[in-house]
Design a protein around this motif. Structure first.
Motif, short mmCIF file in Angstrom:
data_model
loop_
_atom_site.label_atom_id
_atom_site.label_comp_id
_atom_site.label_asym_id
_atom_site.label_seq_id
_atom_site.Cartn_x
_atom_site.Cartn_y
_atom_site.Cartn_z
N TYR A 189 0.39 15.65 -0.91
CA TYR A 189 -0.02 14.34 -1.43
C TYR A 189 1.07 13.30 -1.19
O TYR A 189 0.77 12.13 -0.93
N VAL A 190 2.33 13.72 -1.26
CA VAL A 190 3.44 12.82 -0.96
C VAL A 190 3.40 12.39 0.51
O VAL A 190 3.62 11.22 0.83
N PHE A 202 -5.54 6.54 3.34
CA PHE A 202 -4.81 7.76 3.01
C PHE A 202 -3.69 7.50 2.01
O PHE A 202 -3.43 8.34 1.14
N ARG A 203 -3.05 6.35 2.12
CA ARG A 203 -2.00 5.99 1.16
C ARG A 203 -2.58 5.87 -0.25
O ARG A 203 -2.00 6.35 -1.22
N LEU A 244 0.85 11.97 2.31
CA LEU A 244 -0.22 10.98 2.48
C LEU A 244 0.28 9.55 2.26
O LEU A 244 -0.29 8.60 2.79
N LEU A 245 1.34 9.40 1.48
CA LEU A 245 1.89 8.07 1.22
C LEU A 245 2.43 7.39 2.46
O LEU A 245 2.56 6.17 2.50
N GLY A 272 -3.32 9.27 -1.57
CA GLY A 272 -2.07 9.91 -2.01
C GLY A 272 -1.61 9.38 -3.35
O GLY A 272 -1.20 10.15 -4.24
N THR A 287 -10.44 10.40 -6.25
CA THR A 287 -9.40 11.42 -6.17
C THR A 287 -9.49 12.40 -7.35
O THR A 287 -8.87 13.46 -7.30
N LEU A 324 -1.38 11.77 -6.65
CA LEU A 324 -0.11 11.92 -7.35
C LEU A 324 -0.19 11.39 -8.77
O LEU A 324 0.40 11.97 -9.70
#
Length: 102
Positions: free
Chosen positions: A71-72, A81-82, A74-75, A85, A36, A89
């Motif tokens: 990005y939030v 993906f989590r 993605l959580l 994210g 990331t 972040l």
């Protein structure tokens, strides 16, 4: 001291996150968290590319509040993906801490 903290938060603390929260898949998780950091490729569009006195937050397009909103989101998806994210972040938090230390 600022550089030491900054690079620990970019390289060391993601390992702690991987080991504590993703014990079974910590190696894969750590690699994703490190990947990331590619978000910093947006620095290549700035002039100069590196400016030690510049705050990245809301300056580079992948470091904007709009990007952080994505990005939030993605959580709320499943792995990986989590994890992406979380990594993005945490990267933004690290850069924000760096801005505070300037």
């Amino acid at each position: 001291m600022q550089s030491l903290i900054h690079y620990f938060l970019h390289f060391g603390f993601p390992l702690v996150i991987a080991l504590v929260f993703f014990k079974n898949d910590w190696k894969k998780t750590y690699l994703i968290l490190l990947a990331t950091m590619l978000v910093d490729l947006d620095h290549l569009f700035a002039n100069p590319i590196f400016d030690p006195g510049r705050c990245s937050i809301n300056f580079h397009f992948l470091h904007t509040y709009y990007a952080m909103g994505f990005y939030v989101v993605l959580l709320f998806f499943k792995k990986p993906f989590r994890i992406i994210g979380i990594g993005l972040l945490f990267h933004m938090l690290t850069d924000y801490i760096d801005c505070l230390m300037m």
